[in-house]
Write an enzyme that holds these catalytic residues in place. Structure first.
Site, PDB file in Angstrom:
ATOM      1  CG  ASN A  12      -1.674   1.261   1.505  1.00  0.00           C
ATOM      2  OD1 ASN A  12      -1.814   2.089   0.693  1.00  0.00           O
ATOM      3  ND2 ASN A  12      -2.450   1.279   2.412  1.00  0.00           N
ATOM      4  CD1 TRP A  13       3.488   0.796  -2.806  1.00  0.00           C
ATOM      5  CD2 TRP A  13       3.616   1.998  -4.705  1.00  0.00           C
ATOM      6  NE1 TRP A  13       3.893   0.009  -3.912  1.00  0.00           N
ATOM      7  CE2 TRP A  13       4.015   0.732  -4.852  1.00  0.00           C
ATOM      8  CE3 TRP A  13       3.374   2.865  -5.903  1.00  0.00           C
ATOM      9  CZ2 TRP A  13       4.722   0.345  -6.095  1.00  0.00           C
ATOM     10  CZ3 TRP A  13       3.933   2.565  -7.009  1.00  0.00           C
ATOM     11  CH2 TRP A  13       4.609   1.211  -7.298  1.00  0.00           C
ATOM     12  CE  LYS A  14      -0.143   3.046   4.713  1.00  0.00           C
ATOM     13  NZ  LYS A  14       0.056   3.344   6.227  1.00  0.00           N
ATOM     14  CG  HIS A  98      -5.726   1.841   5.248  1.00  0.00           C
ATOM     15  ND1 HIS A  98      -5.471   2.754   6.301  1.00  0.00           N
ATOM     16  CD2 HIS A  98      -4.387   0.932   5.256  1.00  0.00           C
ATOM     17  CE1 HIS A  98      -4.157   2.270   6.441  1.00  0.00           C
ATOM     18  NE2 HIS A  98      -3.635   1.320   6.036  1.00  0.00           N
ATOM     19  CD  GLU A 100      -2.658   5.403   6.871  1.00  0.00           C
ATOM     20  OE1 GLU A 100      -2.655   5.346   5.632  1.00  0.00           O
ATOM     21  OE2 GLU A 100      -2.033   4.642   7.401  1.00  0.00           O
ATOM     22  CD  GLU A 168      -3.383  -2.557   7.414  1.00  0.00           C
ATOM     23  OE1 GLU A 168      -2.359  -2.979   7.050  1.00  0.00           O
ATOM     24  OE2 GLU A 168      -4.066  -1.679   7.070  1.00  0.00           O
ATOM     25  N   GLY A 174       2.649   2.238  10.940  1.00  0.00           N
ATOM     26  CA  GLY A 174       3.894   2.999  10.744  1.00  0.00           C
ATOM     27  C   GLY A 174       4.641   3.731  11.973  1.00  0.00           C
ATOM     28  CB  SER A 213       5.263  -1.972  12.066  1.00  0.00           C
ATOM     29  OG  SER A 213       5.116  -0.563  12.304  1.00  0.00           O
ATOM     30  N   GLY A 234       2.957  -1.170   4.172  1.00  0.00           N
ATOM     31  CA  GLY A 234       2.835   0.249   3.823  1.00  0.00           C
ATOM     32  C   GLY A 234       4.279   0.736   3.612  1.00  0.00           C
ATOM     33  N   GLY A 235       5.094   1.364   4.490  1.00  0.00           N
ATOM     34  CA  GLY A 235       6.268   2.096   4.402  1.00  0.00           C
ATOM     35  C   GLY A 235       7.324   1.105   3.726  1.00  0.00           C
TER      36      GLY A 235
HETATM   37  P1  PGA Z   1       3.053   0.104   7.565  1.00  0.00           P
HETATM   38  O1  PGA Z   1       1.600   0.477   7.021  1.00  0.00           O
HETATM   39  O2  PGA Z   1       3.623  -1.028   7.041  1.00  0.00           O
HETATM   40  O3  PGA Z   1       3.946   1.293   7.192  1.00  0.00           O
HETATM   41  O4  PGA Z   1       2.905   0.104   8.834  1.00  0.00           O
HETATM   42  C1  PGA Z   1       0.550  -0.802   6.884  1.00  0.00           C
HETATM   43  C2  PGA Z   1      -0.564  -0.408   6.204  1.00  0.00           C
HETATM   44  O5  PGA Z   1      -1.194   0.697   6.852  1.00  0.00           O
HETATM   45  O6  PGA Z   1      -1.148  -0.901   5.471  1.00  0.00           O
END
Ligand code: PGA
Length: 251
Positions: A12-14, A98, A100, A168, A174, A213, A234-235
């Protein structure tokens, strides 16, 4: 004997990367991932880069997805994107719900359920996200909260082929923090039981991803846990080497 579930490693590149970054990352992943890698790799870039990334992934084993969609197939919804458009852009998957989106845009589980239904209508696979906050975990409510989110976010007609669930924990996204392995196993077992009760054999076979993470150094341990059928990253999905290392940990 049930058929083994093929793991999914989703990136997930956000809201990260400009066009050249997206194309470069996609090209590096396409070159690194073999067709018979044991699992399936997916990347979910920002909307403006879907076409460019799709072109870079063409002919590779890496699938393309989007990070959100509107519930309607078309219409007067300024700034929104429909699942039909996402399908037409070459995507196979859409992330919905998600944390977010739930936090930044006030998306409730009823809306997430409608979005997942729209994803199915467009012939795509919905990745439905759930997860508790830190306060909810500290209060001993994690299982209850996630069970409730799951019940309200999964559309009727969800199958193992059209739906993936991602657990999640909000406090792990993050932050570099992850739950204890035993807590992931407990939560995934809880989700599996809920899904099996609601969807029978389809719920048994549905892929359950862990997200929050996930990094190259914890991926192998997390991916080996019971009822963990992949990861939503994500990251670490923004660096080709890290994401490929996580992908390799699933085989
Ligand atoms: P993260 O994000 O790997 O940066 O913790 C995961 C996500 O929100 O899908």
């Amino acid at each position: 004997m049930t058929t083994p579930i093929r793991p999914l490693i989703a990136g997930n590149w956000k809201m990260n990367g400009l066009r050249a970054d997206a194309a470069g990352l996609a090209a590096a992943l396409a070159a690194a991932v073999p067709a018979d890698g044991g699992g399936e790799m997916l990347v979910c870039p920002p909307f403006p880069w879907l076409a460019e990334v799709g072109a870079a992934l063409d002919g590779s084993a890496v699938a393309l997805g989007a990070q959100d969609c509107h519930v309607a197939p078309k219409g007067a919804h300024t700034g929104d994107v429909s699942a039909a458009m996402i399908a037409d852009a070459g995507c196979a998957y859409v992330i919905v719900g998600h944390s977010e989106r739930r936090a930044d845009h006030g998306e409730a589980s009823t809306l997430v359920e409608a979005k997942a239904g729209a994803v199915h209508q467009a012939g795509l696979v919905a990745i439905v996200c759930v997860g508790e906050t830190e306060a909810e975990r500290d209060a001993g409510q994690a299982l209850e909260v996630v069970g409730r989110q799951l019940a309200a976010s999964m559309p009727a007609g969800a199958t193992a082929a059209n739906t993936v669930v991602a657990y999640e924990p909000v406090w792990a996204i993050g932050t570099g923090r992850t739950p204890q392995s035993a807590d992931i196993v407990e939560m995934h077992g809880h989700m599996r039981a809920r899904l099996a009760a609601a969807f029978g054999g389809q719920g048994q076979a549905m892929r359950l991803l862990y997200g929050g993470s996930v990094k190259p150094d914890n991926a192998a341990e997390i991916l080996a846990l019971a009822d963990v059928n992949g990861a939503l990253v994500g990251g670490a999905s923004l660096k080709a080497d890290d994401f490929v290392a996580i992908f390799r940990a699933c085989s």
